[in-house]
Motif scaffolding. Structure first.
Motif, PDB file in Angstrom:
ATOM      1  N   THR A  91       4.230 -48.689 -38.093  1.00  0.00           N
ATOM      2  CA  THR A  91       4.866 -48.393 -37.761  1.00  0.00           C
ATOM      3  C   THR A  91       4.826 -48.970 -35.604  1.00  0.00           C
ATOM      4  N   VAL A  92       4.579 -50.147 -35.745  1.00  0.00           N
ATOM      5  CA  VAL A  92       4.410 -51.326 -35.032  1.00  0.00           C
ATOM      6  C   VAL A  92       5.727 -51.307 -34.557  1.00  0.00           C
ATOM      7  N   ARG A  93       6.500 -51.454 -32.942  1.00  0.00           N
ATOM      8  CA  ARG A  93       7.327 -52.507 -32.418  1.00  0.00           C
ATOM      9  C   ARG A  93       7.279 -53.536 -31.224  1.00  0.00           C
ATOM     10  N   GLY A 120      -4.754 -53.672 -35.358  1.00  0.00           N
ATOM     11  CA  GLY A 120      -4.156 -54.323 -35.223  1.00  0.00           C
ATOM     12  C   GLY A 120      -3.939 -55.726 -35.438  1.00  0.00           C
ATOM     13  N   ALA A 121      -2.305 -55.239 -35.102  1.00  0.00           N
ATOM     14  CA  ALA A 121      -1.355 -56.129 -34.779  1.00  0.00           C
ATOM     15  C   ALA A 121      -2.082 -56.759 -33.704  1.00  0.00           C
ATOM     16  N   THR A 153      -1.205 -50.998 -42.079  1.00  0.00           N
ATOM     17  CA  THR A 153      -0.272 -50.057 -40.981  1.00  0.00           C
ATOM     18  C   THR A 153      -0.382 -48.996 -42.009  1.00  0.00           C
ATOM     19  N   ALA A 154      -1.371 -47.833 -41.479  1.00  0.00           N
ATOM     20  CA  ALA A 154      -1.729 -45.821 -43.295  1.00  0.00           C
ATOM     21  C   ALA A 154      -0.889 -46.226 -43.765  1.00  0.00           C
ATOM     22  N   ALA A 158      -1.200 -44.524 -36.818  1.00  0.00           N
ATOM     23  CA  ALA A 158      -0.800 -45.845 -36.034  1.00  0.00           C
ATOM     24  C   ALA A 158      -1.150 -46.284 -35.428  1.00  0.00           C
ATOM     25  N   GLU A 159      -2.370 -45.707 -33.906  1.00  0.00           N
ATOM     26  CA  GLU A 159      -2.747 -46.376 -33.310  1.00  0.00           C
ATOM     27  C   GLU A 159      -3.957 -47.424 -33.395  1.00  0.00           C
ATOM     28  N   GLN A 160      -4.269 -47.079 -34.521  1.00  0.00           N
ATOM     29  CA  GLN A 160      -5.108 -48.598 -35.203  1.00  0.00           C
ATOM     30  C   GLN A 160      -4.032 -49.649 -35.956  1.00  0.00           C
TER      31      GLN A 160
END
Length: 200
Positions: free
Chosen positions: A48-50, A130-131, A42-43, A124-126
Motif C-alpha cells: 500500500t506504500v507509494r 516500516g518503509a 505490508t499486511a 497500512a499505516e504500519q
C-alpha cells in the motif's frame, strides 16, 4: 548478539540542518528507496506504500507551496516568520520524498476480508512506518541526513495538483533529506520498566 541493525538505528536521527552537498546521484537515491519500499512488509502483502521523489525545482516548489499555505494558519507575523524559517530549512535540503497510502488497495482489502476490515487502515499505516524507518536508516548508512514532516492534510490538494497525484493516493508524510550540516540534539529515553514486560 549481532547488533549491526541497532547501531544503524541509533545513527538514524532527525537532522534539521540539511544541505545539498550529497555525493550520491538522485537516480541512485531513488533506486535505493524504491527497493526498500518494494521489500518492506505490508499486511496481507497489500503493498500500500507509494512514494514521489522531488529534486531541484520540484523540491523547492513543494516547500514554497507549504510555506504559502501555512500563512493563514499562523496567528501572528512573528510566528509566521518562525514557520518560514523552519520551512526554508527543509527547502535547503537536497530532495524530499512524499509518502502516500494507496486507499484503493485498503478499501479492496476491507471488502475482501470482512473479518479484519476494521484493521486495514491501521495496518497500512504500519506499512508506512516500516518503509519510512528503513529508508531513513539506509540514508544514515550513506551519511545522508533526513527528518520526517506531516503537513498533510493542509497541503494535500496543492501537492496533488502540482505533481499529478492519483486521487486514491493519500499523503501521509514528507521526508526532506540531504547532507548533514548540523548534528541532532540529545535524545531522551523513557525508562525501560515503563515500556517493556517479559514473561516466560
Amino acid at each position: 548478539m549481532n547488533d549491526q541493525v541497532l547501531t544503524t538505528l541509533k545513527n538514524r536521527r532527525s537532522i534539521y540542518q540539511l544541505g545539498k552537498n550529497v555525493s550520491q546521484k538522485p537516480a541512485d537515491i531513488v533506486k535505493l528507496a524504491e527497493d526498500i519500499i518494494m521489500d518492506s512488509p505490508t499486511a496481507f502483502n497489500g503493498q500500500t506504500v507509494r512514494a514521489v521523489f522531488l529534486f531541484g525545482a520540484s523540491h523547492d516548489k513543494l516547500w514554497d507551496m507549504t510555506g504559502a499555505r501555512l500563512k493563514s494558519e499562523v496567528p501572528t507575523e512573528e510566528a509566521y516568520q518562525r514557520t518560514l524559517d523552519k520551512i526554508n530549512g527543509f527547502k535547503a535540503a537536497f530532495g524530499t520524498i512524499l509518502f502516500f497510502r494507496d486507499q484503493d488497495i485498503v478499501t479492496q482489502e476491507e471488502n475482501d476480508f470482512i473479518l479484519y476490515r476494521d484493521n486495514f487502515h491501521d495496518w497500512a499505516e504500519q506499512g508506512q512506518g516500516g518503509a519510512q524507518q528503513a529508508i531513513w536508516a539506509a540514508f544514515a548508512q550513506n551519511n545522508i541526513g533526513a527528518n520526517l514532516q506531516h503537513y498533510n492534510p493542509l497541503i494535500d490538494d496543492l501537492v496533488a495538483k502540482e505533481f499529478d497525484i492519483p486521487s486514491n493516493w493519500v499523503l501521509r508524510a514528507q521526508m526532506p533529506f540531504g547532507s548533514i550540516e548540523g548534528q541532532a540534539g540529545e535524545k531522551e529515553y523513557l525508562a525501560r520498566e515503563d515500556r517493556f514486560k517479559t514473561f516466560g
